[in-house]
Design a protein around this motif. Structure first.
Motif, PDB file in Angstrom:
ATOM      1  N   GLN A  13       0.802  -1.218   0.000  1.00 16.59           N
ATOM      2  CA  GLN A  13       0.000   0.000   0.000  1.00 16.59           C
ATOM      3  C   GLN A  13       0.837   1.271   0.000  1.00 16.59           C
ATOM      4  N   VAL A  14       1.847   1.332   0.878  1.00 15.41           N
ATOM      5  CA  VAL A  14       2.678   2.546   0.935  1.00 15.41           C
ATOM      6  C   VAL A  14       3.406   2.738  -0.391  1.00 15.41           C
ATOM      7  N   GLY A  15       3.897   1.659  -0.975  1.00 19.71           N
ATOM      8  CA  GLY A  15       4.550   1.767  -2.277  1.00 19.71           C
ATOM      9  C   GLY A  15       3.615   2.289  -3.352  1.00 19.71           C
ATOM     10  N   ARG A  16       2.371   1.848  -3.318  1.00 15.74           N
ATOM     11  CA  ARG A  16       1.392   2.312  -4.313  1.00 15.74           C
ATOM     12  C   ARG A  16       1.060   3.789  -4.103  1.00 15.74           C
ATOM     13  N   TRP A  17       1.043   4.235  -2.841  1.00 17.29           N
ATOM     14  CA  TRP A  17       0.804   5.655  -2.563  1.00 17.29           C
ATOM     15  C   TRP A  17       1.868   6.529  -3.211  1.00 17.29           C
ATOM     16  N   PHE A  18       3.079   5.973  -3.353  1.00 14.83           N
ATOM     17  CA  PHE A  18       4.177   6.741  -3.952  1.00 14.83           C
ATOM     18  C   PHE A  18       4.383   6.395  -5.422  1.00 14.83           C
ATOM     19  N   GLY A  19       3.368   5.820  -6.051  1.00 15.63           N
ATOM     20  CA  GLY A  19       3.415   5.578  -7.486  1.00 15.63           C
ATOM     21  C   GLY A  19       3.931   4.213  -7.909  1.00 15.63           C
ATOM     22  N   GLY A  20       4.086   3.301  -6.959  1.00 22.46           N
ATOM     23  CA  GLY A  20       4.575   1.968  -7.279  1.00 22.46           C
ATOM     24  C   GLY A  20       3.518   1.107  -7.941  1.00 22.46           C
ATOM     25  N   GLN A  21       3.955   0.005  -8.521  1.00 20.85           N
ATOM     26  CA  GLN A  21       3.062  -0.876  -9.268  1.00 20.85           C
ATOM     27  C   GLN A  21       2.825  -2.231  -8.593  1.00 20.85           C
ATOM     28  N   GLY A  22       3.426  -2.466  -7.432  1.00 22.79           N
ATOM     29  CA  GLY A  22       3.320  -3.767  -6.768  1.00 22.79           C
ATOM     30  C   GLY A  22       1.945  -4.012  -6.177  1.00 22.79           C
ATOM     31  N   ASP A  23       1.652  -5.292  -5.937  1.00 19.08           N
ATOM     32  CA  ASP A  23       0.368  -5.640  -5.324  1.00 19.08           C
ATOM     33  C   ASP A  23       0.594  -6.468  -4.056  1.00 19.08           C
ATOM     34  N   VAL A  78      13.270   4.849  -1.321  1.00 15.63           N
ATOM     35  CA  VAL A  78      12.693   3.631  -0.736  1.00 15.63           C
ATOM     36  C   VAL A  78      13.123   3.505   0.718  1.00 15.63           C
ATOM     37  N   VAL A  79      14.399   3.811   1.002  1.00 16.43           N
ATOM     38  CA  VAL A  79      14.893   3.756   2.380  1.00 16.43           C
ATOM     39  C   VAL A  79      14.125   4.747   3.244  1.00 16.43           C
ATOM     40  N   LEU A  80      13.953   5.991   2.758  1.00 10.01           N
ATOM     41  CA  LEU A  80      13.212   6.995   3.520  1.00 10.01           C
ATOM     42  C   LEU A  80      11.774   6.557   3.762  1.00 10.01           C
ATOM     43  N   GLY A  81      11.132   6.029   2.735  1.00  8.91           N
ATOM     44  CA  GLY A  81       9.759   5.538   2.887  1.00  8.91           C
ATOM     45  C   GLY A  81       9.676   4.380   3.862  1.00  8.91           C
TER      46      GLY A  81
END
Length: 195
Positions: A91-101, A165-168
């Motif tokens: 979810q956090v990755g998707r908030w930052f424009g990521g494509q993972g599920d 990614v480290v900061l996130g």
């Protein structure tokens, strides 16, 4: 997948996490198998923790040691923490424009946890044979966890910046830690400090 393939995947995961993620995705495991992999990792980790506790009992009584001494509670806490970690990774990755599920995040969390269980087994053995080196293995395991968590999250979402990614990741850990500490205090798990 043979034991040789598994060994190759372990080495690939450490050398090239993005390539290892492609191999894991290529297995095309159903969601039930991903949950079972996580359950296996948590079960093995709990068994090793109970073995470690039997070999090296904790002398200090605290709410944390009470949790650690109950296999069912420890397994439940670990399973919930891993599931929440996978959810946050996705979810956090998707908030930052990521494509993972979530399905792939769950697979990553289960795989990384299985790798850490292997290190945990080595650590228990080292505690018996060379107690002084066991602490170094703890540091190594923590470093490996951070490295794999960041590298696999980056690969999962297709991010190009490791620094972001480290900061996130660190920011998410702080927020999650704060929320969990509030929850623990509300449930009376954290002891009160008296002046």
């Amino acid at each position: 997948m043979t034991s040789g393939d598994l060994g190759d995947l372990v080495v690939l995961t450490i050398r090239e996490p993005a390539a290892a993620l492609r191999v894991l995705r290529g297995l095309d495991l159903p969601m039930s198998a991903r949950w079972m992999a996580l359950l296996l990792a948590v079960t093995l980790s709990t068994l090793l923790a109970m073995l470690s506790l039997a070999l090296f009992p904790i002398e200090v009584e605290s709410p944390v040691s009470a949790v650690l001494s109950s296999p069912a509670v420890l397994a439940g806490v670990q399973f919930a923490a891993m599931a929440v970690s996978a959810l946050m990774m996705a979810q956090v990755g998707r908030w930052f424009g990521g494509q993972g599920d979530f399905a792939d995040a769950l697979l990553i969390v289960a795989w990384v946890e299985l790798l850490l269980v292997g290190l945990q087994a080595v650590q228990v053995l080292m505690m018996l044979l060379f107690p002084a080196t066991a602490a170094m293995l703890s540091v190594l395991a923590f470093g490996l966890f951070l490295y794999l968590a960041v590298a696999m999250t980056k690969a999962l979402h297709g991010f190009s910046s490791t620094g972001k990614v480290v900061l996130g990741f660190v920011g998410s850990l702080f927020v999650l830690g704060f929320v969990l500490s509030l929850l623990a205090a509300a449930l009376g798990i954290v002891p009160e400090v008296t002046p």
